[in-house]
Design a protein around this motif. Structure first.
Motif, PDB file in Angstrom:
ATOM      1  N   GLU A 124       0.832  -1.201   0.000  1.00  0.00           N
ATOM      2  CA  GLU A 124       0.000   0.000   0.000  1.00  0.00           C
ATOM      3  C   GLU A 124       0.864   1.247   0.000  1.00  0.00           C
ATOM      4  O   GLU A 124       1.749   1.387   0.839  1.00  0.00           O
ATOM      5  N   GLY A 125       0.582   2.162  -0.913  1.00  0.00           N
ATOM      6  CA  GLY A 125       1.270   3.445  -0.952  1.00  0.00           C
ATOM      7  C   GLY A 125       2.779   3.352  -1.101  1.00  0.00           C
ATOM      8  O   GLY A 125       3.494   4.222  -0.640  1.00  0.00           O
ATOM      9  N   GLY A 126       3.264   2.314  -1.699  1.00  0.00           N
ATOM     10  CA  GLY A 126       4.698   2.168  -1.900  1.00  0.00           C
ATOM     11  C   GLY A 126       5.380   1.301  -0.870  1.00  0.00           C
ATOM     12  O   GLY A 126       6.366   0.644  -1.150  1.00  0.00           O
ATOM     13  N   SER A 127       4.873   1.303   0.388  1.00  0.00           N
ATOM     14  CA  SER A 127       5.484   0.421   1.387  1.00  0.00           C
ATOM     15  C   SER A 127       4.994  -1.002   1.169  1.00  0.00           C
ATOM     16  O   SER A 127       3.918  -1.230   0.660  1.00  0.00           O
ATOM     17  N   VAL A 128       5.827  -1.925   1.569  1.00  0.00           N
ATOM     18  CA  VAL A 128       5.547  -3.337   1.331  1.00  0.00           C
ATOM     19  C   VAL A 128       5.723  -4.107   2.636  1.00  0.00           C
ATOM     20  O   VAL A 128       6.692  -3.879   3.357  1.00  0.00           O
ATOM     21  N   ILE A 129       4.778  -4.993   2.916  1.00  0.00           N
ATOM     22  CA  ILE A 129       4.928  -5.911   4.052  1.00  0.00           C
ATOM     23  C   ILE A 129       5.215  -7.280   3.464  1.00  0.00           C
ATOM     24  O   ILE A 129       4.469  -7.771   2.615  1.00  0.00           O
ATOM     25  N   VAL A 130       6.336  -7.867   3.889  1.00  0.00           N
ATOM     26  CA  VAL A 130       6.759  -9.162   3.361  1.00  0.00           C
ATOM     27  C   VAL A 130       6.925 -10.164   4.494  1.00  0.00           C
ATOM     28  O   VAL A 130       7.063  -9.785   5.657  1.00  0.00           O
ATOM     29  N   ARG A 131       6.887 -11.425   4.134  1.00  0.00           N
ATOM     30  CA  ARG A 131       7.172 -12.499   5.083  1.00  0.00           C
ATOM     31  C   ARG A 131       8.445 -13.181   4.623  1.00  0.00           C
ATOM     32  O   ARG A 131       8.598 -13.534   3.465  1.00  0.00           O
ATOM     33  N   ILE A 132       9.361 -13.333   5.559  1.00  0.00           N
ATOM     34  CA  ILE A 132      10.571 -14.102   5.305  1.00  0.00           C
ATOM     35  C   ILE A 132      10.621 -15.148   6.403  1.00  0.00           C
ATOM     36  O   ILE A 132      10.769 -14.817   7.571  1.00  0.00           O
ATOM     37  N   GLY A 133      10.417 -16.396   6.019  1.00  0.00           N
ATOM     38  CA  GLY A 133      10.285 -17.465   7.025  1.00  0.00           C
ATOM     39  C   GLY A 133       8.986 -17.255   7.790  1.00  0.00           C
ATOM     40  O   GLY A 133       7.913 -17.185   7.202  1.00  0.00           O
ATOM     41  N   THR A 134       9.089 -17.106   9.102  1.00  0.00           N
ATOM     42  CA  THR A 134       7.896 -16.858   9.922  1.00  0.00           C
ATOM     43  C   THR A 134       7.829 -15.407  10.381  1.00  0.00           C
ATOM     44  O   THR A 134       6.957 -15.046  11.166  1.00  0.00           O
ATOM     45  N   THR A 135       8.731 -14.559   9.894  1.00  0.00           N
ATOM     46  CA  THR A 135       8.809 -13.165  10.319  1.00  0.00           C
ATOM     47  C   THR A 135       8.159 -12.250   9.291  1.00  0.00           C
ATOM     48  O   THR A 135       8.376 -12.402   8.089  1.00  0.00           O
ATOM     49  N   ARG A 136       7.363 -11.299   9.779  1.00  0.00           N
ATOM     50  CA  ARG A 136       6.767 -10.279   8.912  1.00  0.00           C
ATOM     51  C   ARG A 136       7.586  -8.996   9.060  1.00  0.00           C
ATOM     52  O   ARG A 136       7.900  -8.584  10.166  1.00  0.00           O
ATOM     53  N   LEU A 137       7.919  -8.385   7.923  1.00  0.00           N
ATOM     54  CA  LEU A 137       8.713  -7.158   7.916  1.00  0.00           C
ATOM     55  C   LEU A 137       8.028  -6.098   7.075  1.00  0.00           C
ATOM     56  O   LEU A 137       7.479  -6.397   6.016  1.00  0.00           O
ATOM     57  N   ALA A 138       8.061  -4.856   7.549  1.00  0.00           N
ATOM     58  CA  ALA A 138       7.554  -3.728   6.767  1.00  0.00           C
ATOM     59  C   ALA A 138       8.744  -2.992   6.178  1.00  0.00           C
ATOM     60  O   ALA A 138       9.677  -2.634   6.890  1.00  0.00           O
ATOM     61  N   LEU A 139       8.711  -2.784   4.879  1.00  0.00           N
ATOM     62  CA  LEU A 139       9.788  -2.085   4.178  1.00  0.00           C
ATOM     63  C   LEU A 139       9.239  -0.805   3.574  1.00  0.00           C
ATOM     64  O   LEU A 139       8.178  -0.813   2.950  1.00  0.00           O
ATOM     65  N   GLY A 140       9.954   0.293   3.746  1.00  0.00           N
ATOM     66  CA  GLY A 140       9.556   1.568   3.169  1.00  0.00           C
ATOM     67  C   GLY A 140       9.749   1.587   1.666  1.00  0.00           C
ATOM     68  O   GLY A 140      10.341   0.681   1.076  1.00  0.00           O
ATOM     69  N   VAL A 141       9.254   2.637   1.042  1.00  0.00           N
ATOM     70  CA  VAL A 141       9.311   2.778  -0.412  1.00  0.00           C
ATOM     71  C   VAL A 141      10.738   2.688  -0.934  1.00  0.00           C
ATOM     72  O   VAL A 141      11.030   1.921  -1.854  1.00  0.00           O
ATOM     73  N   SER A 142      11.644   3.453  -0.345  1.00  0.00           N
ATOM     74  CA  SER A 142      13.023   3.492  -0.817  1.00  0.00           C
ATOM     75  C   SER A 142      13.683   2.125  -0.717  1.00  0.00           C
ATOM     76  O   SER A 142      14.350   1.667  -1.653  1.00  0.00           O
ATOM     77  N   MET A 143      13.491   1.471   0.416  1.00  0.00           N
ATOM     78  CA  MET A 143      14.103   0.163   0.619  1.00  0.00           C
ATOM     79  C   MET A 143      13.497  -0.870  -0.338  1.00  0.00           C
ATOM     80  O   MET A 143      14.213  -1.692  -0.912  1.00  0.00           O
ATOM     81  N   ALA A 144      12.182  -0.807  -0.537  1.00  0.00           N
ATOM     82  CA  ALA A 144      11.506  -1.771  -1.420  1.00  0.00           C
ATOM     83  C   ALA A 144      11.961  -1.615  -2.864  1.00  0.00           C
ATOM     84  O   ALA A 144      12.093  -2.604  -3.591  1.00  0.00           O
ATOM     85  N   HIS A 145      12.229  -0.397  -3.293  1.00  0.00           N
ATOM     86  CA  HIS A 145      12.633  -0.192  -4.685  1.00  0.00           C
ATOM     87  C   HIS A 145      14.110  -0.483  -4.913  1.00  0.00           C
ATOM     88  O   HIS A 145      14.544  -0.596  -6.060  1.00  0.00           O
ATOM     89  N   ARG A 146      14.901  -0.611  -3.874  1.00  0.00           N
ATOM     90  CA  ARG A 146      16.314  -0.967  -4.040  1.00  0.00           C
ATOM     91  C   ARG A 146      16.524  -2.480  -4.068  1.00  0.00           C
ATOM     92  O   ARG A 146      17.606  -2.947  -4.383  1.00  0.00           O
ATOM     93  N   LEU A 147      15.498  -3.231  -3.721  1.00  0.00           N
ATOM     94  CA  LEU A 147      15.587  -4.694  -3.781  1.00  0.00           C
ATOM     95  C   LEU A 147      15.044  -5.163  -5.118  1.00  0.00           C
ATOM     96  O   LEU A 147      13.873  -4.953  -5.440  1.00  0.00           O
ATOM     97  N   ARG A 148      15.895  -5.798  -5.914  1.00  0.00           N
ATOM     98  CA  ARG A 148      15.435  -6.391  -7.182  1.00  0.00           C
ATOM     99  C   ARG A 148      15.141  -7.852  -6.914  1.00  0.00           C
ATOM    100  O   ARG A 148      15.919  -8.545  -6.265  1.00  0.00           O
ATOM    101  N   VAL A 149      13.993  -8.285  -7.408  1.00  0.00           N
ATOM    102  CA  VAL A 149      13.523  -9.639  -7.137  1.00  0.00           C
ATOM    103  C   VAL A 149      13.085 -10.319  -8.439  1.00  0.00           C
ATOM    104  O   VAL A 149      12.864  -9.657  -9.449  1.00  0.00           O
ATOM    105  N   ALA A 150      12.957 -11.618  -8.376  1.00  0.00           N
ATOM    106  CA  ALA A 150      12.425 -12.411  -9.483  1.00  0.00           C
ATOM    107  C   ALA A 150      11.350 -13.321  -8.915  1.00  0.00           C
ATOM    108  O   ALA A 150      11.435 -13.761  -7.765  1.00  0.00           O
ATOM    109  N   SER A 151      10.336 -13.591  -9.702  1.00  0.00           N
ATOM    110  CA  SER A 151       9.214 -14.399  -9.246  1.00  0.00           C
ATOM    111  C   SER A 151       9.639 -15.841  -9.008  1.00  0.00           C
ATOM    112  O   SER A 151      10.397 -16.434  -9.766  1.00  0.00           O
ATOM    113  N   LEU A 152       9.156 -16.413  -7.890  1.00  0.00           N
ATOM    114  CA  LEU A 152       9.402 -17.826  -7.594  1.00  0.00           C
ATOM    115  C   LEU A 152       8.193 -18.680  -7.907  1.00  0.00           C
ATOM    116  O   LEU A 152       8.250 -19.903  -7.825  1.00  0.00           O
ATOM    117  N   ASP A 153       7.052 -18.039  -8.226  1.00  0.00           N
ATOM    118  CA  ASP A 153       5.824 -18.775  -8.560  1.00  0.00           C
ATOM    119  C   ASP A 153       6.003 -19.469  -9.904  1.00  0.00           C
ATOM    120  O   ASP A 153       6.553 -18.901 -10.841  1.00  0.00           O
TER     121      ASP A 153
END
Length: 132
Positions: free
Chosen positions: A101-130
């Motif tokens: 929502e609004g650029g921020s992203v909430i992700v799950r890594i293992g059993t931990t939930r993390l909130a990442l701000g817009v800047s941090m989320a856009h600096r992480l490049r990812v590829a789909s695992l689905d």
């Protein structure tokens, strides 16, 4: 005291030397300005290797429910890399996007939930695992 310009070092005497006579000016040392430099943490796109950018997209563009793997942390920011490492996010980590929502992203890594701000989320490049 010494000053560094490009590939040469100049001492204070180079700047405070007495004026040279007109006949001797051709042999006087002249300081040439250094080549323009990119701001700290940025590289010139013309000199960056084309293979440096990995496939994928910014985490900020992932949709909720997507499972993604981190392929690259962009920007040359050691503090950001250290912070992400402390949160358990590194290249190769598998994340699940829970909310976006609004650029921020909430992700799950293992059993931990993390909130990442817009800047941090856009600096992480990812590829789909689905596997759709």
């Amino acid at each position: 005291m010494a000053f560094w310009f490009g590939s040469s070092t100049l001492t204070m005497e180079d700047f405070t030397a007495s004026p040279t006579p007109a006949s001797d000016r051709s042999s006087a040392r002249v300081a040439t300005p250094a080549a323009p430099r990119m701001p700290m943490g940025q590289t010139d796109p013309a000199t960056r290797p084309t293979s440096a950018r990995k496939d994928g997209f910014a985490l900020g563009l992932a949709t909720p429910g997507a499972r993604v793997g981190v392929t690259e942390i962009t920007g040359n920011n050691p503090a950001l890399e250290k912070r992400l490492e402390a949160m358990g996010i590194r290249v190769g980590s598998a994340l699940e996007v829970l909310q976006h929502e609004g650029g921020s992203v909430i992700v799950r890594i293992g059993t931990t939930r993390l909130a990442l701000g817009v800047s941090m989320a856009h600096r992480l490049r990812v590829a789909s695992l689905d596997l759709h």
